[in-house]
Design a protein around this motif. Structure first.
Motif, mmCIF file in Angstrom:
data_model
loop_
_atom_site.group_PDB
_atom_site.id
_atom_site.type_symbol
_atom_site.label_atom_id
_atom_site.label_comp_id
_atom_site.label_asym_id
_atom_site.label_seq_id
_atom_site.Cartn_x
_atom_site.Cartn_y
_atom_site.Cartn_z
ATOM 1 N N LEU A 62 30.900 33.712 44.787
ATOM 2 C CA LEU A 62 31.960 33.302 43.745
ATOM 3 C C LEU A 62 32.834 34.460 43.187
ATOM 4 O O LEU A 62 34.166 33.983 43.302
ATOM 5 C CB LEU A 62 31.240 32.844 42.090
ATOM 6 C CG LEU A 62 30.640 31.528 42.426
ATOM 7 C CD1 LEU A 62 29.706 31.465 41.266
ATOM 8 C CD2 LEU A 62 31.757 30.320 42.481
ATOM 9 N N VAL A 63 32.337 35.751 43.260
ATOM 10 C CA VAL A 63 33.312 36.780 43.153
ATOM 11 C C VAL A 63 34.336 37.155 44.407
ATOM 12 O O VAL A 63 35.579 37.320 44.060
ATOM 13 C CB VAL A 63 32.527 38.044 43.069
ATOM 14 C CG1 VAL A 63 33.365 39.181 43.046
ATOM 15 C CG2 VAL A 63 31.684 37.959 41.771
ATOM 16 N N CYS A 64 33.824 36.803 45.584
ATOM 17 C CA CYS A 64 34.845 36.946 46.797
ATOM 18 C C CYS A 64 35.695 35.873 46.934
ATOM 19 O O CYS A 64 37.107 36.287 47.253
ATOM 20 C CB CYS A 64 33.941 37.042 47.989
ATOM 21 S SG CYS A 64 33.076 38.500 48.342
ATOM 22 N N ALA A 65 35.336 34.733 46.256
ATOM 23 C CA ALA A 65 36.379 33.387 46.486
ATOM 24 C C ALA A 65 37.298 33.778 45.311
ATOM 25 O O ALA A 65 38.594 33.555 45.475
ATOM 26 C CB ALA A 65 35.625 32.078 45.902
ATOM 27 N N GLY A 66 37.156 34.482 44.192
ATOM 28 C CA GLY A 66 38.150 34.659 43.357
ATOM 29 C C GLY A 66 39.011 35.849 43.704
ATOM 30 O O GLY A 66 40.316 35.619 43.432
ATOM 31 N N LEU A 67 38.503 36.682 44.261
ATOM 32 C CA LEU A 67 39.285 37.844 44.835
ATOM 33 C C LEU A 67 40.142 37.520 45.874
ATOM 34 O O LEU A 67 41.414 37.896 46.009
ATOM 35 C CB LEU A 67 38.506 39.068 45.364
ATOM 36 C CG LEU A 67 37.367 39.688 44.262
ATOM 37 C CD1 LEU A 67 36.552 40.690 45.085
ATOM 38 C CD2 LEU A 67 38.546 40.527 43.174
ATOM 39 N N ALA A 68 39.665 36.415 46.830
ATOM 40 C CA ALA A 68 40.667 35.901 47.887
ATOM 41 C C ALA A 68 41.839 35.168 47.418
ATOM 42 O O ALA A 68 42.595 34.700 48.193
ATOM 43 C CB ALA A 68 39.859 35.510 48.910
ATOM 44 N N ALA A 69 41.563 34.288 46.016
ATOM 45 C CA ALA A 69 42.387 33.213 45.732
ATOM 46 C C ALA A 69 43.695 33.728 45.518
ATOM 47 O O ALA A 69 44.033 34.969 45.005
ATOM 48 C CB ALA A 69 41.727 32.736 44.582
ATOM 49 N N LEU A 98 34.925 44.652 51.073
ATOM 50 C CA LEU A 98 35.871 44.126 50.175
ATOM 51 C C LEU A 98 37.141 44.210 50.439
ATOM 52 O O LEU A 98 38.060 43.654 50.073
ATOM 53 C CB LEU A 98 35.373 45.114 48.962
ATOM 54 C CG LEU A 98 34.628 44.546 47.740
ATOM 55 C CD1 LEU A 98 34.398 45.802 46.782
ATOM 56 C CD2 LEU A 98 35.025 43.360 47.254
ATOM 57 N N ALA A 99 37.387 45.195 51.359
ATOM 58 C CA ALA A 99 38.726 45.364 51.931
ATOM 59 C C ALA A 99 39.220 44.103 52.897
ATOM 60 O O ALA A 99 40.354 43.969 52.767
ATOM 61 C CB ALA A 99 39.012 46.527 52.992
ATOM 62 N N GLY A 100 38.227 43.514 53.352
ATOM 63 C CA GLY A 100 38.417 42.407 54.129
ATOM 64 C C GLY A 100 38.578 41.154 53.200
ATOM 65 O O GLY A 100 39.253 40.056 53.579
ATOM 66 N N VAL A 101 37.973 40.976 52.117
ATOM 67 C CA VAL A 101 38.333 39.820 51.108
ATOM 68 C C VAL A 101 39.558 40.156 50.390
ATOM 69 O O VAL A 101 40.103 39.005 50.191
ATOM 70 C CB VAL A 101 37.081 39.997 49.975
ATOM 71 C CG1 VAL A 101 36.943 39.082 49.113
ATOM 72 C CG2 VAL A 101 35.673 39.764 50.684
ATOM 73 N N LEU A 146 40.032 48.713 45.172
ATOM 74 C CA LEU A 146 38.683 48.443 45.624
ATOM 75 C C LEU A 146 37.663 49.258 45.222
ATOM 76 O O LEU A 146 36.604 48.576 45.212
ATOM 77 C CB LEU A 146 39.011 48.731 47.280
ATOM 78 C CG LEU A 146 40.088 47.732 47.977
ATOM 79 C CD1 LEU A 146 39.990 48.175 49.271
ATOM 80 C CD2 LEU A 146 39.480 46.455 48.112
ATOM 81 N N GLU A 147 37.901 50.585 44.964
ATOM 82 C CA GLU A 147 36.803 51.247 44.443
ATOM 83 C C GLU A 147 36.394 50.693 43.147
ATOM 84 O O GLU A 147 34.909 50.722 42.836
ATOM 85 C CB GLU A 147 37.081 52.742 44.170
ATOM 86 C CG GLU A 147 37.539 53.562 45.572
ATOM 87 C CD GLU A 147 37.749 54.886 45.412
ATOM 88 O OE1 GLU A 147 38.173 55.259 44.402
ATOM 89 O OE2 GLU A 147 38.217 55.394 46.566
ATOM 90 N N MET A 148 37.214 50.260 42.372
ATOM 91 C CA MET A 148 36.969 49.729 40.938
ATOM 92 C C MET A 148 35.963 48.322 41.098
ATOM 93 O O MET A 148 34.990 48.078 40.790
ATOM 94 C CB MET A 148 37.962 49.534 40.178
ATOM 95 C CG MET A 148 37.317 49.035 38.663
ATOM 96 S SD MET A 148 36.464 50.205 37.746
ATOM 97 C CE MET A 148 37.739 51.466 37.591
ATOM 98 N N MET A 149 36.601 47.472 42.254
ATOM 99 C CA MET A 149 35.727 46.241 42.435
ATOM 100 C C MET A 149 34.332 46.793 42.797
ATOM 101 O O MET A 149 33.532 45.944 42.644
ATOM 102 C CB MET A 149 36.693 45.589 43.336
ATOM 103 C CG MET A 149 37.880 44.834 43.038
ATOM 104 S SD MET A 149 38.854 44.099 44.487
ATOM 105 C CE MET A 149 40.322 43.932 43.808
ATOM 106 N N SER A 150 34.289 47.785 43.900
ATOM 107 C CA SER A 150 32.942 47.855 44.222
ATOM 108 C C SER A 150 32.009 48.223 43.238
ATOM 109 O O SER A 150 30.696 47.851 43.349
ATOM 110 C CB SER A 150 32.939 49.040 45.505
ATOM 111 O OG SER A 150 33.258 49.934 44.925
ATOM 112 N N ARG A 151 32.400 49.019 42.109
ATOM 113 C CA ARG A 151 31.524 49.356 41.239
ATOM 114 C C ARG A 151 31.210 48.288 40.226
ATOM 115 O O ARG A 151 29.932 48.119 39.851
ATOM 116 C CB ARG A 151 32.379 50.335 40.337
ATOM 117 C CG ARG A 151 32.377 51.745 41.130
ATOM 118 C CD ARG A 151 32.856 52.751 40.268
ATOM 119 N NE ARG A 151 32.910 54.432 40.850
ATOM 120 C CZ ARG A 151 32.560 55.257 40.668
ATOM 121 N NH1 ARG A 151 32.091 55.488 39.480
ATOM 122 N NH2 ARG A 151 32.861 56.476 41.335
#
Length: 203
Positions: A194-201, A141-144, A153-158
C-alpha cells in the motif's frame, strides 16, 4: 596468525553475553553471572570492556551483522528494477526482517530496548552499523519513487522501517491491540504494498 590473548578473552566475554541474552533476555544479563561463566573475577571483565554499555553494543554489533546478511540474502542489495519489482523486493525485505526478529527475538529486542547510561553517547562505529542497514530499503525505494531526491528517499526509508518495525514489535509482544501472530506477515506485506502504491501514484 594467533589471536591476541586479550582479544580472545573479549570474544569469549561477548560470546557469553550473547548466549545469556538469547536465552533469558536483556534483563537476565548480569556481570557476576558472566564472570562465573568465564571463570574469572568480576573486575577482570572490565579489563576487557569499558562497561556494560560497551558489552551490549558489541553483542548488538554481531546481531546487526547477521541481520545485514539475512536482508542481503532476501535481495536487499540488488539494483532497483521496475516499480513492481522494487515493491516485491521491499515486501520480501520486510518479511525477512520479521523472520529474523522471530528467530532471534531476545537479541533483536535488545537492539531497541537497551538504553545507554544517561551521559553516554553511541560510538560512531555502532551508529554507522545501524545506518548501514538502510541501504536495503533505499535501493528498492528508488525504484518505487524514481523522482524522489536522496533526502526524500532517506526520510521515506526511515518512515517505512518504523512502520514495519512497529507492527512486528507490537505483534511479537502479543499486545492486546496487536495483529495476531499468524497474520503478521500478510499484514506487513499488505502495508508495504500500500505504501509503495501511494509513492508510485502520480501527483
Amino acid at each position: 596468525m594467533e589471536q591476541d590473548p586479550r582479544a580472545a578473552r573479549r570474544e569469549a566475554l561477548v560470546d557469553a553475553a550473547e548466549r545469556r541474552i538469547a536465552e533469558v533476555g536483556l534483563s537476565g544479563l548480569r556481570a557476576r553471572d558472566l564472570a562465573r561463566d568465564l571463570g574469572c573475577a568480576l573486575g577482570a571483565l572490565y579489563s576487557l570492556v569499558r562497561d556494560m554499555d560497551e558489552l551490549v553494543l558489541r553483542v548488538g554489533s554481531r546481531t546487526l551483522a547477521r541481520l545485514d546478511a539475512h536482508l542481503s540474502a532476501a535481495g536487499g542489495e540488488t539494483p532497483a528494477g521496475s516499480p513492481q519489482e522494487a515493491t516485491k523486493r521491499l515486501a520480501a525485505i520486510a518479511l525477512a526482517y520479521g523472520a529474523f526478529a522471530r528467530d532471534n527475538l531476545n537479541l533483536w529486542r535488545t537492539l531497541f530496548e537497551y538504553r545507554l547510561a544517561p551521559d553516554a553517547e553511541v560510538p560512531e562505529w555502532s551508529a554507522q552499523e545501524q545506518l548501514r542497514l538502510f541501504r536495503h530499503v533505499l535501493g528498492p525505494l528508488a525504484g518505487v519513487a524514481p523522482n524522489a531526491s536522496q533526502a526524500e528517499l532517506e526520510m521515506m526509508s526511515r518512515t517505512l522501517f518504523s512502520a514495519v518495525h512497529g507492527v512486528y514489535v507490537i505483534g511479537l509482544d502479543d499486545k492486546l491491540v496487536a495483529v495476531p501472530r499468524d497474520a503478521l506477515d500478510s499484514q506487513v506485506e499488505g502495508l508495504v504494498r500500500l505504501v509503495c502504491a501511494g509513492l508510485a501514484a502520480p501527483g
